[in-house]
Design a protein around this motif. Structure first.
Motif, short mmCIF file in Angstrom:
data_model
loop_
_atom_site.label_atom_id
_atom_site.label_comp_id
_atom_site.label_asym_id
_atom_site.label_seq_id
_atom_site.Cartn_x
_atom_site.Cartn_y
_atom_site.Cartn_z
N SER A 61 0.81 -1.15 -0.23
CA SER A 61 -0.18 -0.21 -0.35
C SER A 61 0.48 1.37 0.07
CB SER A 61 -0.96 -0.31 1.08
OG SER A 61 -0.03 0.48 1.88
N ARG A 62 0.61 2.66 -0.39
CA ARG A 62 1.23 3.94 -0.24
C ARG A 62 1.07 4.28 0.96
NH1 ARG A 62 -2.60 7.13 -1.96
NH2 ARG A 62 -4.33 6.54 -2.28
N GLY A 119 -1.34 10.63 -3.11
CA GLY A 119 -2.17 9.43 -4.18
C GLY A 119 -2.42 10.08 -5.05
N LEU A 122 -0.86 9.82 -8.93
CA LEU A 122 -1.31 8.10 -9.59
C LEU A 122 -1.95 8.45 -10.84
CD1 LEU A 122 -2.44 6.12 -5.92
CD2 LEU A 122 -0.07 5.84 -7.71
N ARG A 124 -5.07 8.95 -11.35
CA ARG A 124 -6.55 8.46 -11.66
C ARG A 124 -7.30 9.30 -12.59
NH1 ARG A 124 -6.83 6.35 -5.49
NH2 ARG A 124 -5.89 8.07 -5.51
N MET A 144 -4.27 4.23 -14.11
CA MET A 144 -3.38 5.24 -13.08
C MET A 144 -1.87 4.92 -13.70
SD MET A 144 -4.11 3.32 -9.69
CE MET A 144 -3.80 1.32 -9.78
N ASP A 503 -5.97 1.16 -5.03
CA ASP A 503 -6.10 2.28 -5.62
C ASP A 503 -6.60 2.39 -7.29
OD1 ASP A 503 -3.86 3.81 -4.03
OD2 ASP A 503 -2.18 2.54 -5.32
#
Length: 505
Positions: A61-62, A119, A122, A124, A144, A503
């Protein structure tokens, strides 16, 4: 923690590994130590460990990766005194410089921890499905950024901390989710070893895969070649010379599967002193230039080696102020004997040239460097390519232009640079507007009324530029944008809900 005694081993897949042969370090002062010599076989072991760790590390995980980066920073700080001690011995840099560089190194790690927690990196994007669209329906699309795979990092001679073992390239790659194999620089192997110990401790503390980080010490050119050509390596971060970087870049491009080589290769970082600025504060600019030129014995990739100014009394004052300030600078220890020799050769080339006139010519001996200052004309500068080549050290060249037209010709004729500086006052507005777009095409960072030594680690920083300043004009090696070098966009089409998690959700 002081009194650190290196054990001289490589770190491969979480284990300290000895070598069959060793080399002795060459410190500026203090004791020399023996270190295992890297080999292509050891490189292959490290790359295999990185490849084995990739799937598990990329899936973390981040938040877990952020804790890992924070832990590396904590472990480096826990070794602060020992790092300063051996770092100053190996590099000859003063304690204050090493302490500041350590703070920058831990700051980079913590900045990337914060960056990936957010985040936004990313990038996204989601396009909703349009099943009723005519003449054809549109599928649902989600995009992403994902990590590219194991990354090779080459330690830099001039920054034993911030651009080396756990420096900016390593921090960005680890933040992206990529295991890292570092080729340590033989100028500061002890500093590399103790920082690798900090990374190893952070790996163990946070439960990361053991192969997420390896350090290979020493070795000849074949070790670097083996690293960039190993099929498990998917990208390379490099800070160093144009010749060495270009050779590695060519190897990356010639692989059966070419990979990106993100090399920062050097720059002369020209300053353009516009007429009103020179008239109002030429003395101040000359003095400030001397300070920037000699900071750290001129061993910064952003060292401003060239000043372009209109010929005349204002230029005379600027040059006189720079010379007076440079005359007060004592000889400084350079990072390696090789760098010191290259600096002497650069100064000797200037002294032999008919295209330049010495303003301050000094003699540098052994591993020390004294500042040198020269001047030339715009026509001579444009006619001799070597005058625009970097001399790594405290050497400055004044280019006397006859007009702003000359300044523009010089700007347009420059190869790619990391930085360019405009010294400008309000009365120079028209000339500054004329030069700014030209310089922006040549560099990664344009400064106004400052000096480029010192690169802020921040979201908006770009440390790169068109070739030969770097091998990828669209990338930066400093700042949070540098994480993009080790990511690739992936689009997912019509995924069922049970696969949209993490994510992607």
């Amino acid at each position: 923690m002081t009194g650190f005694t290196p054990h001289g081993k490589h770190l491969i897949g979480g284990e300290w590994v000895a070598g069959d042969t060793s080399f002795a370090s060459s410190p500026a002062h203090g004791p020399a130590h023996d270190y295992a010599v890297g080999t292509p076989d050891l490189v292959a072991r490290a790359c295999a460990a990185a490849a084995e760790a990739f799937d598990a590390y990329a899936a973390t995980s981040r938040e877990d990766r952020a804790r890992f980066l924070d832990a590396i920073a904590d472990e480096i700080e826990a070794r602060a005194d020992a790092i300063t001690e051996i770092g100053t011995q190996e590099s000859g840099l003063p304690e204050a410089r090493l302490q500041g560089e350590r703070g920058r190194t831990t700051g980079q790690l913590r900045l990337f921890a914060s960056h990936i927690r957010d985040g936004a990196y990313l990038d996204r994007r989601t396009d909703a499905a349009l099943p009723d669209r005519q003449p054809a329906p549109r599928p649902e699309l989600r995009m992403m950024q994902l990590p590219v795979g194991p990354v090779a990092v080459f330690g830099a001679s001039n920054f034993p901390l911030a651009f080396s073992t756990a420096g900016g390239d390593t921090a960005a790659a680890l933040a992206a989710g990529c295991p890292v194999v570092v080729k340590g620089h033989s100028a500061h192997p002890g500093t590399g070893e103790i920082v690798a110990e900090a990374v190893k401790a952070a790996v163990e503390k946070t439960g990361m895969p053991k192969g997420v980080f390896s350090l290979i010490q020493g070795g000849n050119r074949k070790v670097g070649e083996a690293l960039v050509t190993d099929p498990r390596i998917k990208a390379v971060g490099f800070t160093g010379s144009l010749a060495g970087g270009r050779a590695l870049f060519d190897l990356c491009a010639a692989r059966p599967e070419p990979i990106p080589f993100f090399g920062e290769l050097g720059s002369v970082n020209p300053m353009f002193v516009l007429p009103e600025a020179a008239k109002a504060r030429g003395d101040e600019i000359g003095k400030g230039w001397a300070g920037s030129l000699t900071m750290g014995a001129g061993q910064f990739c952003t060292n401003p080696g060239i000043a372009v100014v209109l010929d005349g009394p204002d230029a005379d004052r600027l040059v006189a102020a720079a010379r007076a300030a440079l005359e007060q600078v004592a000889p400084q220890t350079m990072l390696t004997d090789g760098i010191a020799q290259a600096y002497r050769e650069g100064a000797e080339r200037m002294n032999r040239s008919n295209a330049v006139k010495p303003v301050l010519a000094t003699e540098s001996r052994d591993r020390s460097a004294s500042p040198n200052l020269y001047e030339t004309t715009a026509d001579a500068f444009l006619g001799e390519d070597y005058l625009a080549e970097e001399v790594f050290g405290p050497l400055g060249l004044v280019v006397r232009a006859r007009s702003v037209d000359d300044m523009e010709r010089i700007a347009r004729g420059l190869p790619g640079q990391l930085t360019a500086t405009l010294h400008t006052d309000p009365g120079d507005a028209a000339d500054a507007r004329r030069l700014l777009p030209v310089l922006a095409q040549k560099v990664g960072r344009v400064l106004a009324n400052g000096f480029p030594t010192g690169v802020e680690v921040a979201d908006a920083m770009v440390h790169g530029g068109p070739y030969p300043a770097s091998t990828n004009f669209g990338a930066t090696s400093v700042g949070t944008l540098s994480i993009r070098r080790f990511l690739r966009p992936v689009s997912f089409q019509n995924l069922p809900d049970y696969l949209i998690e993490g994510d992607l959700a």
